[in-house]
Design a protein around this motif. Structure first.
Motif, PDB file in Angstrom:
ATOM      1  N   LEU A   1     -14.143 -78.257-113.972  1.00 21.81           N
ATOM      2  CA  LEU A   1     -14.849 -79.285-114.724  1.00 21.81           C
ATOM      3  C   LEU A   1     -15.084 -80.486-113.820  1.00 21.81           C
ATOM      4  CD1 LEU A   1     -15.854 -80.673-117.386  1.00 21.81           C
ATOM      5  CD2 LEU A   1     -13.487 -81.464-117.688  1.00 21.81           C
ATOM      6  N   GLN A   2     -16.336 -80.948-113.774  1.00 18.81           N
ATOM      7  CA  GLN A   2     -16.653 -82.176-113.053  1.00 18.81           C
ATOM      8  C   GLN A   2     -17.258 -83.165-114.048  1.00 18.81           C
ATOM      9  OE1 GLN A   2     -19.626 -81.820-110.009  1.00 18.81           O
ATOM     10  NE2 GLN A   2     -19.599 -83.995-109.487  1.00 18.81           N
ATOM     11  N   VAL A   3     -16.710 -84.383-114.073  1.00 20.08           N
ATOM     12  CA  VAL A   3     -17.185 -85.429-114.981  1.00 20.08           C
ATOM     13  C   VAL A   3     -17.827 -86.524-114.139  1.00 20.08           C
ATOM     14  CG1 VAL A   3     -16.582 -86.999-116.846  1.00 20.08           C
ATOM     15  CG2 VAL A   3     -15.277 -84.878-116.532  1.00 20.08           C
ATOM     16  N   ILE A   4     -19.140 -86.669-114.273  1.00 23.14           N
ATOM     17  CA  ILE A   4     -19.898 -87.541-113.380  1.00 23.14           C
ATOM     18  C   ILE A   4     -19.526 -89.012-113.551  1.00 23.14           C
ATOM     19  CG2 ILE A   4     -22.212 -88.315-112.734  1.00 23.14           C
ATOM     20  CD1 ILE A   4     -21.595 -85.456-111.890  1.00 23.14           C
ATOM     21  N   ASP A   5     -19.506 -89.514-114.788  1.00 22.31           N
ATOM     22  CA  ASP A   5     -19.295 -90.950-114.958  1.00 22.31           C
ATOM     23  C   ASP A   5     -17.884 -91.386-114.584  1.00 22.31           C
ATOM     24  OD1 ASP A   5     -18.027 -89.790-117.122  1.00 22.31           O
ATOM     25  OD2 ASP A   5     -18.653 -91.320-118.566  1.00 22.31           O
TER      26      ASP A   5
ATOM     27  N   LEU B   1     -22.199 -71.055-114.957  1.00 24.49           N
ATOM     28  CA  LEU B   1     -22.541 -72.388-114.479  1.00 24.49           C
ATOM     29  C   LEU B   1     -23.247 -73.149-115.587  1.00 24.49           C
ATOM     30  CD1 LEU B   1     -22.967 -74.592-112.296  1.00 24.49           C
ATOM     31  CD2 LEU B   1     -25.073 -73.387-111.641  1.00 24.49           C
ATOM     32  N   VAL B   2     -22.709 -74.310-115.941  1.00 29.00           N
ATOM     33  CA  VAL B   2     -23.344 -75.204-116.905  1.00 29.00           C
ATOM     34  C   VAL B   2     -23.528 -76.555-116.227  1.00 29.00           C
ATOM     35  CG1 VAL B   2     -23.135 -76.384-119.122  1.00 29.00           C
ATOM     36  CG2 VAL B   2     -22.345 -74.024-118.872  1.00 29.00           C
TER      37      VAL B   2
ATOM     38  N   MET C   1     -20.427 -82.237-116.468  1.00 29.10           N
ATOM     39  CA  MET C   1     -20.745 -83.065-117.618  1.00 29.10           C
ATOM     40  C   MET C   1     -21.067 -84.492-117.171  1.00 29.10           C
ATOM     41  SD  MET C   1     -20.367 -80.989-120.199  1.00 29.10           S
ATOM     42  CE  MET C   1     -20.246 -82.060-121.632  1.00 29.10           C
ATOM     43  N   LYS C   2     -22.087 -85.096-117.789  1.00 28.87           N
ATOM     44  CA  LYS C   2     -22.361 -86.513-117.520  1.00 28.87           C
ATOM     45  C   LYS C   2     -21.176 -87.359-117.967  1.00 28.87           C
ATOM     46  CE  LYS C   2     -27.398 -86.296-118.095  1.00 28.87           C
ATOM     47  NZ  LYS C   2     -28.546 -86.772-118.907  1.00 28.87           N
ATOM     48  N   THR C   3     -20.656 -87.070-119.139  1.00 28.31           N
ATOM     49  CA  THR C   3     -19.523 -87.813-119.683  1.00 28.31           C
ATOM     50  C   THR C   3     -18.784 -86.937-120.680  1.00 28.31           C
ATOM     51  OG1 THR C   3     -18.840 -89.831-120.858  1.00 28.31           O
ATOM     52  CG2 THR C   3     -20.929 -88.805-121.546  1.00 28.31           C
TER      53      THR C   3
ATOM     54  N   ALA D   1     -21.850 -77.486-127.944  1.00 30.08           N
ATOM     55  CA  ALA D   1     -23.301 -77.687-127.911  1.00 30.08           C
ATOM     56  C   ALA D   1     -23.788 -77.858-126.490  1.00 30.08           C
ATOM     57  CB  ALA D   1     -23.678 -78.902-128.758  1.00 30.08           C
ATOM     58  N   ALA D   2     -22.995 -78.535-125.670  1.00 28.31           N
ATOM     59  CA  ALA D   2     -23.385 -78.738-124.272  1.00 28.31           C
ATOM     60  C   ALA D   2     -23.393 -77.441-123.499  1.00 28.31           C
ATOM     61  CB  ALA D   2     -22.428 -79.732-123.615  1.00 28.31           C
TER      62      ALA D   2
END
Length: 260
Positions: A93-97, A27-28, A62-64, A12-13
């Motif tokens: 993949l980059q995970v912000i939190d 790019l997402v 991704m935020k999380t 979904a993201a």
């Protein structure tokens, strides 16, 4: 049930606003860290590398991902979303939190981005920009470095590997051995000279007929103590310099990741 929920959340993201997920965007930016202009610049570089080398190259921010491991999450992106590159697939993949990054490849590009060294060729300059919040610059660097690895493989038929580092330990041992040999040889030469011999005490070298000590005194002046506080660790001196500390590689996936 939980696994199905995680997969549905991930897809979904990544879905486009339009119907279907026939071709996921390269790019997402699910965390909205880029401006529209920056998104265009990053997409331009990603597409250039994709077209030049016939690969699929994705960036997913991704935020999380909750309690998911970044490496397993990135591998799942390769399996389910970024899997249509003729010559291979790769995703960042980059995970912000979590302040984590992970570069995953499929089996084909596992032979191009070889081991930790191949990943770090891309990640070290990329992470330096991530730590300065230059996200667009980081993603463009990732794409360019990936393209360089592809170009090397295409030209040489084998993956890039770092040149063997200079062995400083061997140099030190060699110099020490040479010094010992020189010292022993010097001693042998001196011992063979009839007019030269070693003395134990320094005053044995004085000519007591011409030198006479008339006054001796020791004067203590002062001691200076300087205390230098130990610098605190900050983000710039962190060990998270782009080195691979997380690895979820298996028979079908290559890559590695870490923090920033």
């Amino acid at each position: 049930m939980r696994k199905l929920f995680v997969i549905l959340t991930m897809l979904a993201a990544l879905m486009l606003a339009s119907v279907g997920l026939a071709a996921a965007p390269s790019l997402v930016d699910n965390a909205n860290v880029l401006t529209p202009q920056q998104k265009r610049e990053v997409l331009t570089e990603l597409r250039r590398q994709e077209q030049e080398h016939g690969i699929r190259m994705g960036v997913v921010v991704m935020k999380t991902i909750n309690n998911e491991e970044p490496g397993k999450y990135a591998n799942k992106l390769i399996d389910d979303v970024y899997n249509d590159g003729a010559n291979g697939n790769i995703v960042l993949l980059q995970v912000i939190d979590k302040r984590k990054w992970y570069i995953s490849t499929d089996k084909k590009l596992k032979e191009v981005v070889k081991g930790n060294a191949g990943v770090e060729y891309m990640s070290k300059p990329m992470v330096a920009k991530l730590k300065n919040n230059d996200y667009a610059g980081a993603y463009i660097t990732y794409a360019q470095k990936g393209g360089e690895l592809m170009s090397y493989y295409e030209a040489n038929g084998e993956p890039w590997e770092p040149e063997e580092e200079f062995n400083w330990l061997a140099l030190i041992i060699g110099l020490a051995g040479g010094g010992i040999i020189a010292y022993v040889y010097r001693g042998m030469l001196m011992s063979s000279m009839s007019n030269v011999r070693n003395e134990v005490a320094a005053d044995a070298y004085l000519n007591k007929e011409t030198f006479k000590l008339v006054h001796e005194d020791d004067i203590y002046t002062h001691t200076t103590v300087a205390a230098v506080p130990k610098p605190k660790n900050d983000r710039s001196s962190s060990s998270d310099d782009g080195s691979v500390s997380d690895n979820c590689s298996d028979d079908d996936h290559g890559g590695g990741g870490g923090g920033y």
